[in-house]
Design a protein around this motif. Structure first.
Motif, PDB file in Angstrom:
ATOM      1  N   LYS A 190       0.817  -1.213   0.000  1.00 32.33           N
ATOM      2  CA  LYS A 190       0.000   0.000   0.000  1.00 32.33           C
ATOM      3  C   LYS A 190       0.854   1.268   0.000  1.00 32.33           C
ATOM      4  O   LYS A 190       0.355   2.358  -0.267  1.00 32.33           O
ATOM      5  N   HIS A 191       2.132   1.114   0.308  1.00 30.61           N
ATOM      6  CA  HIS A 191       2.980   2.288   0.489  1.00 30.61           C
ATOM      7  C   HIS A 191       4.205   2.242  -0.435  1.00 30.61           C
ATOM      8  O   HIS A 191       4.134   1.674  -1.516  1.00 30.61           O
ATOM      9  N   TYR A 192       5.311   2.835   0.005  1.00 31.91           N
ATOM     10  CA  TYR A 192       6.479   2.950  -0.871  1.00 31.91           C
ATOM     11  C   TYR A 192       7.767   2.603  -0.133  1.00 31.91           C
ATOM     12  O   TYR A 192       7.830   2.625   1.092  1.00 31.91           O
ATOM     13  N   LYS A 193       8.790   2.303  -0.917  1.00 28.40           N
ATOM     14  CA  LYS A 193      10.135   2.149  -0.396  1.00 28.40           C
ATOM     15  C   LYS A 193      11.083   2.877  -1.340  1.00 28.40           C
ATOM     16  O   LYS A 193      10.770   3.100  -2.512  1.00 28.40           O
ATOM     17  N   PHE A 194      12.250   3.267  -0.814  1.00 28.85           N
ATOM     18  CA  PHE A 194      13.253   3.909  -1.643  1.00 28.85           C
ATOM     19  C   PHE A 194      14.060   2.839  -2.371  1.00 28.85           C
ATOM     20  O   PHE A 194      14.411   1.812  -1.779  1.00 28.85           O
ATOM     21  N   LEU A 199      14.521   1.677   3.360  1.00 29.56           N
ATOM     22  CA  LEU A 199      13.742   2.801   3.884  1.00 29.56           C
ATOM     23  C   LEU A 199      12.342   2.778   3.290  1.00 29.56           C
ATOM     24  O   LEU A 199      12.176   2.613   2.081  1.00 29.56           O
ATOM     25  N   ARG A 200      11.343   2.994   4.129  1.00 27.81           N
ATOM     26  CA  ARG A 200       9.963   2.996   3.650  1.00 27.81           C
ATOM     27  C   ARG A 200       9.316   4.364   3.846  1.00 27.81           C
ATOM     28  O   ARG A 200       9.742   5.153   4.697  1.00 27.81           O
ATOM     29  N   ALA A 201       8.292   4.617   3.042  1.00 28.70           N
ATOM     30  CA  ALA A 201       7.668   5.941   3.064  1.00 28.70           C
ATOM     31  C   ALA A 201       6.154   5.853   2.918  1.00 28.70           C
ATOM     32  O   ALA A 201       5.620   4.934   2.289  1.00 28.70           O
ATOM     33  N   ILE A 202       5.494   6.843   3.507  1.00 31.37           N
ATOM     34  CA  ILE A 202       4.048   7.024   3.402  1.00 31.37           C
ATOM     35  C   ILE A 202       3.802   8.366   2.721  1.00 31.37           C
ATOM     36  O   ILE A 202       4.459   9.358   3.033  1.00 31.37           O
ATOM     37  N   ILE A 203       2.864   8.407   1.789  1.00 32.64           N
ATOM     38  CA  ILE A 203       2.414   9.677   1.219  1.00 32.64           C
ATOM     39  C   ILE A 203       1.003   9.906   1.735  1.00 32.64           C
ATOM     40  O   ILE A 203       0.089   9.141   1.423  1.00 32.64           O
ATOM     41  N   CYS A 204       0.829  10.935   2.559  1.00 38.68           N
ATOM     42  CA  CYS A 204      -0.444  11.137   3.260  1.00 38.68           C
ATOM     43  C   CYS A 204      -1.122  12.452   2.892  1.00 38.68           C
ATOM     44  O   CYS A 204      -0.574  13.520   3.155  1.00 38.68           O
ATOM     45  N   PRO A 205      -2.310  12.408   2.334  1.00 33.88           N
ATOM     46  CA  PRO A 205      -3.032  13.636   2.006  1.00 33.88           C
ATOM     47  C   PRO A 205      -3.785  14.249   3.182  1.00 33.88           C
ATOM     48  O   PRO A 205      -4.074  15.428   3.189  1.00 33.88           O
ATOM     49  N   THR A 206      -4.124  13.444   4.207  1.00 30.40           N
ATOM     50  CA  THR A 206      -4.904  13.956   5.338  1.00 30.40           C
ATOM     51  C   THR A 206      -4.386  13.383   6.655  1.00 30.40           C
ATOM     52  O   THR A 206      -3.723  12.347   6.685  1.00 30.40           O
ATOM     53  N   THR A 207      -4.719  14.067   7.750  1.00 32.92           N
ATOM     54  CA  THR A 207      -4.320  13.595   9.078  1.00 32.92           C
ATOM     55  C   THR A 207      -4.972  12.259   9.399  1.00 32.92           C
ATOM     56  O   THR A 207      -4.336  11.349   9.938  1.00 32.92           O
ATOM     57  N   LYS A 208      -6.240  12.122   9.060  1.00 31.84           N
ATOM     58  CA  LYS A 208      -6.963  10.878   9.309  1.00 31.84           C
ATOM     59  C   LYS A 208      -6.303   9.726   8.567  1.00 31.84           C
ATOM     60  O   LYS A 208      -6.138   8.623   9.101  1.00 31.84           O
ATOM     61  N   ASN A 213      -2.563   5.009   8.161  1.00 29.80           N
ATOM     62  CA  ASN A 213      -1.354   4.470   7.533  1.00 29.80           C
ATOM     63  C   ASN A 213      -0.318   4.033   8.565  1.00 29.80           C
ATOM     64  O   ASN A 213       0.391   3.042   8.367  1.00 29.80           O
ATOM     65  N   LEU A 214      -0.213   4.771   9.659  1.00 31.51           N
ATOM     66  CA  LEU A 214       0.746   4.407  10.702  1.00 31.51           C
ATOM     67  C   LEU A 214       0.423   3.032  11.287  1.00 31.51           C
ATOM     68  O   LEU A 214       1.325   2.271  11.655  1.00 31.51           O
ATOM     69  N   LYS A 215      -0.848   2.705  11.348  1.00 25.31           N
ATOM     70  CA  LYS A 215      -1.257   1.398  11.868  1.00 25.31           C
ATOM     71  C   LYS A 215      -0.737   0.266  10.990  1.00 25.31           C
ATOM     72  O   LYS A 215      -0.519  -0.852  11.475  1.00 25.31           O
TER      73      LYS A 215
END
Length: 221
Positions: A190-194, A199-208, A213-215
């Motif tokens: 569902k997310h990304y890695k470099f 290293l992994r990354a999240i692209i987040c449009p909203t706080t909710k 995503n952190l979960k």
């Protein structure tokens, strides 16, 4: 297991200010904001890499836009423009604070000019809240250069393994695909890695969305 979480500054913790700053400065010299923004973006790249000075940047901007170099120091103009458009995102900052309270190390990443960080009290205060900072001028490159090499310093400064770092990026203002490519990201579930890294990354449009995503990484707020 994630031990360190790094937040990208512009667009996630604070409003990306280039447009508001450019408009403020453009109005001072009676030029179009879009022209001012394009010129500043072009010429401040060296400053953000730590390989050029603000004075050189300002002279180049004035020359390109055919305006007189002002008597007022550029740093004063820049600080005024910065303050005019400065806006924090308290919800995201609150999440960073909660992560720190739960024992995670937190860091910030940014394309920044050294004088902006040192002279702008609001941003200096915000950055001081974090355990670590990875700022472009200290490493000689910006976030969107060399396949996101700047992000790969996060594990070094936090002294953890790559797979123990999570990087959080804000919603891209431009095409998501072009941003993903410029940062050297590739899809991983569902997310990304470099690329060539754990290293992994999240692209987040909203706080909710960020909390959700952190979960996915077993991080509960």
């Amino acid at each position: 297991m994630i031990k360190a979480v790094f937040f990208y500054l512009g667009g996630l913790l604070v409003e990306s200010q280039i447009s508001s700053m450019s408009k403020y400065i453009a109005n001072m010299f009676n030029v179009k904001p879009k022209q001012m923004e394009e010129s500043i973006v072009k010429h401040r790249a060296k400053v953000q890499r730590g390989t050029g000075t603000e004075e050189e940047m300002w002279i180049n901007v004035c020359k390109e836009l055919d305006i007189a170099v002002p008597n007022k120091p550029f740093r004063e103009i820049y600080d005024e423009a910065w303050d005019e458009g400065y806006k924090e995102f308290p919800e995201t900052i609150a999440i960073a604070k909660k992560l720190k309270e739960k024992g995670y190390k937190i860091g910030v990443i940014s394309n920044s000019e050294k004088k902006t960080i040192n002279s702008t009290k609001k941003i200096d205060r915000l950055i001081s809240m974090f355990d670590y900072s990875v700022l472009s001028y200290n490493y000689g490159l910006r976030a969107n250069e060399q396949n996101g090499k700047l992000f790969k310093y996060t594990s070094k400064v936090s002294k953890v393994k790559d797979e123990e770092v999570l990087i959080i990026l804000g919603k891209p203002k431009t095409n998501r695909l072009s941003v993903v490519e410029s940062l050297g990201l590739e899809k991983e579930g569902k997310h990304y890695k470099f690329k060539n890294s754990k290293l992994r990354a999240i692209i987040c449009p909203t706080t909710k969305k960020l909390i959700s995503n952190l979960k996915d990484f077993d991080i509960k707020i």
